[in-house]
Design a protein around this motif. Sequence first.
Motif, mmCIF file in Angstrom:
data_model
loop_
_atom_site.group_PDB
_atom_site.id
_atom_site.type_symbol
_atom_site.label_atom_id
_atom_site.label_comp_id
_atom_site.label_asym_id
_atom_site.label_seq_id
_atom_site.Cartn_x
_atom_site.Cartn_y
_atom_site.Cartn_z
ATOM 1 N N PHE A 1 -38.633 -2.947 -31.603
ATOM 2 C CA PHE A 1 -39.012 -3.255 -30.319
ATOM 3 C C PHE A 1 -40.538 -3.552 -30.281
ATOM 4 C CE2 PHE A 1 -40.268 -2.943 -25.908
ATOM 5 C CZ PHE A 1 -39.325 -3.642 -25.322
ATOM 6 N N MET B 1 -36.689 -5.882 -17.054
ATOM 7 C CA MET B 1 -36.400 -4.850 -18.055
ATOM 8 C C MET B 1 -36.805 -3.462 -17.454
ATOM 9 S SD MET B 1 -37.772 -4.414 -21.908
ATOM 10 C CE MET B 1 -36.653 -5.641 -22.713
ATOM 11 N N SER C 1 -33.966 -0.551 -16.813
ATOM 12 C CA SER C 1 -33.858 0.606 -17.720
ATOM 13 C C SER C 1 -34.417 1.820 -17.223
ATOM 14 C CB SER C 1 -34.699 -0.159 -19.004
ATOM 15 O OG SER C 1 -34.421 -1.314 -19.230
ATOM 16 N N VAL C 2 -35.360 1.885 -16.516
ATOM 17 C CA VAL C 2 -36.251 3.293 -16.374
ATOM 18 C C VAL C 2 -35.793 3.747 -14.982
ATOM 19 C CG1 VAL C 2 -38.324 4.209 -15.962
ATOM 20 C CG2 VAL C 2 -37.963 2.615 -17.818
ATOM 21 N N PHE D 1 -44.687 5.875 -26.762
ATOM 22 C CA PHE D 1 -44.817 4.782 -27.971
ATOM 23 C C PHE D 1 -46.246 4.919 -28.857
ATOM 24 C CE2 PHE D 1 -42.508 2.560 -24.602
ATOM 25 C CZ PHE D 1 -41.690 1.931 -25.302
ATOM 26 N N LYS E 1 -39.687 9.106 -20.833
ATOM 27 C CA LYS E 1 -38.636 9.447 -21.071
ATOM 28 C C LYS E 1 -38.558 10.775 -21.577
ATOM 29 C CE LYS E 1 -34.291 7.511 -23.126
ATOM 30 N NZ LYS E 1 -33.966 6.285 -23.910
ATOM 31 N N HIS F 1 -27.918 8.124 -18.207
ATOM 32 C CA HIS F 1 -28.876 6.886 -18.211
ATOM 33 C C HIS F 1 -28.095 5.529 -18.593
ATOM 34 C CE1 HIS F 1 -32.153 4.805 -20.514
ATOM 35 N NE2 HIS F 1 -32.299 4.472 -19.127
ATOM 36 N N LYS G 1 -28.020 1.869 -16.810
ATOM 37 C CA LYS G 1 -28.191 0.741 -17.108
ATOM 38 C C LYS G 1 -26.851 -0.376 -16.953
ATOM 39 C CE LYS G 1 -31.511 1.169 -20.955
ATOM 40 N NZ LYS G 1 -31.738 0.766 -22.328
ATOM 41 N N LYS H 1 -30.491 -2.528 -27.708
ATOM 42 C CA LYS H 1 -31.799 -2.001 -27.103
ATOM 43 C C LYS H 1 -32.107 -0.589 -27.921
ATOM 44 C CE LYS H 1 -35.422 -1.774 -24.148
ATOM 45 N NZ LYS H 1 -35.474 -1.645 -22.618
ATOM 46 N N ILE I 1 -35.542 0.432 -29.956
ATOM 47 C CA ILE I 1 -36.543 1.407 -29.799
ATOM 48 C C ILE I 1 -36.489 2.508 -30.481
ATOM 49 C CG2 ILE I 1 -36.812 0.617 -27.374
ATOM 50 C CD1 ILE I 1 -35.185 2.744 -26.174
ATOM 51 N N MET J 1 -39.988 4.450 -30.283
ATOM 52 C CA MET J 1 -40.127 5.255 -29.198
ATOM 53 C C MET J 1 -39.693 6.494 -29.203
ATOM 54 S SD MET J 1 -38.764 4.389 -25.194
ATOM 55 C CE MET J 1 -38.165 5.744 -24.412
ATOM 56 N N PHE K 1 -35.800 10.688 -17.217
ATOM 57 C CA PHE K 1 -37.449 10.129 -16.896
ATOM 58 C C PHE K 1 -38.005 11.053 -15.751
ATOM 59 C CE2 PHE K 1 -34.942 6.636 -18.652
ATOM 60 C CZ PHE K 1 -35.882 6.084 -19.580
HETATM 61 O O1 LIG Z 1 -34.340 1.136 -22.240
HETATM 62 C C1 LIG Z 1 -34.269 2.010 -22.484
HETATM 63 O O2 LIG Z 1 -33.542 2.745 -23.081
HETATM 64 C C2 LIG Z 1 -35.870 2.815 -22.426
HETATM 65 O O3 LIG Z 1 -35.644 4.034 -22.742
HETATM 66 C C3 LIG Z 1 -36.849 2.370 -21.475
HETATM 67 C C4 LIG Z 1 -37.742 1.338 -22.106
HETATM 68 C C5 LIG Z 1 -38.020 0.503 -21.083
HETATM 69 C C6 LIG Z 1 -38.718 -0.817 -21.269
HETATM 70 C C7 LIG Z 1 -39.098 -0.966 -22.760
HETATM 71 C C8 LIG Z 1 -38.683 -0.266 -23.665
HETATM 72 C C9 LIG Z 1 -38.002 0.979 -23.421
#
Ligand SMILES: O=C(O)C(=O)Cc1ccccc1
Length: 247
Positions: A19, A32, A36-37, A142, A170, A186, A190, A203, A207, A211, A240
């Motif tokens: 990412f 996004m 996502s959050v 990050f 997170k 979570h 989503k 995704k 990440i 992350m 979060f």
């Molecule tokens: O999308 C996810 O699972 C996240 O943990 C959060 C996120 C939100 C935006 C960019 C990267 C990660």
Amino acid sequence: MKQTPDRLFSQPLEQVPDFAFNEDVVKVFPDMIKRSVPGYPTIVENLGVLAAQFAQPNSVLYDLGSSLGAVTQALRRHVKAEGCRVIAIDNSHAMVERCREYLHAQDSMFQELLPVEVMEGDILALEFQPTSLVALNFTLQFIAPEQRPALLQHIRQALLPGGALILSEKIRFEDHIEHELLGDLHVAFKRANGYSDLEIAQKRSAIENVMKPDSLEQHRERLLAAGFSKVVPWFQCINFASLIALP
Ligand SMILES: O=C(O)C(=O)Cc1ccccc1
Ligand SMILES: Nc1ncnc2c1ncn2[C@@H]1O[C@H](C[S@+](CC[C@H]([NH3+])C(=O)[O-])CC(=O)[O-])[C@@H](O)[C@H]1O
């Protein structure tokens, strides 16, 4: 603000790249992050409310890892202290360019907003000015884990008495059952926001190398080790959370 829907991970990818906050992400970022959050809009708006309690006249407020400037915009809506200015900084060129456009749009809609400087740069190399409020809204996760203590120490050293760091992240949970439960919830969040299982899975692999969430215990210990005197969680939604750290 027009919101292009995030479909970045909707088609099967042979190899999912790491990412990155590039032009493709910038285009869909508001959609996004909201989908996502969990709690993101509540955190951002209330970050402005909290900041107004800590902001001191004639001081700098920092938005570190500002992306498109959502936190900066909330600071400008809520902080009324005289003579404050905001420094927003991000190391993604694409984010910084679009952030400047959004903030100019806010300038033309409201009068007497706090002045803002949007810098393209690395927060690890930043020379902090004395500050009453630092926001790290989903940015520390990050940063390479070994760099996190020094960054928090720099922030602590720059904070004026009576100021605060607001840190949103997170969260990983040390208890395995708690971690799995909140992770599953979570995923449910989503899905409820229209992401497919494929999007969620791709995704996740995008990440996983970039992350690295910490637990609340790790955050607390590291903040205290950096010289903060008090760590107060003020918000959690699923996995979060946001903390206030006092100098
Ligand atoms: O999308 C996810 O699972 C996240 O943990 C959060 C996120 C939100 C935006 C960019 C990267 C990660
Ligand atoms: N070393 C670094 N220096 C500067 N910026 C960095 C660095 N590393 C990462 N970034 C930047 O930190 C931001 C993280 S997003 C913040 C959301 C925002 N705060 C929001 O409240 O909307 C979080 C997310 O997408 O989950 C990105 O714009 C990166 O380019």
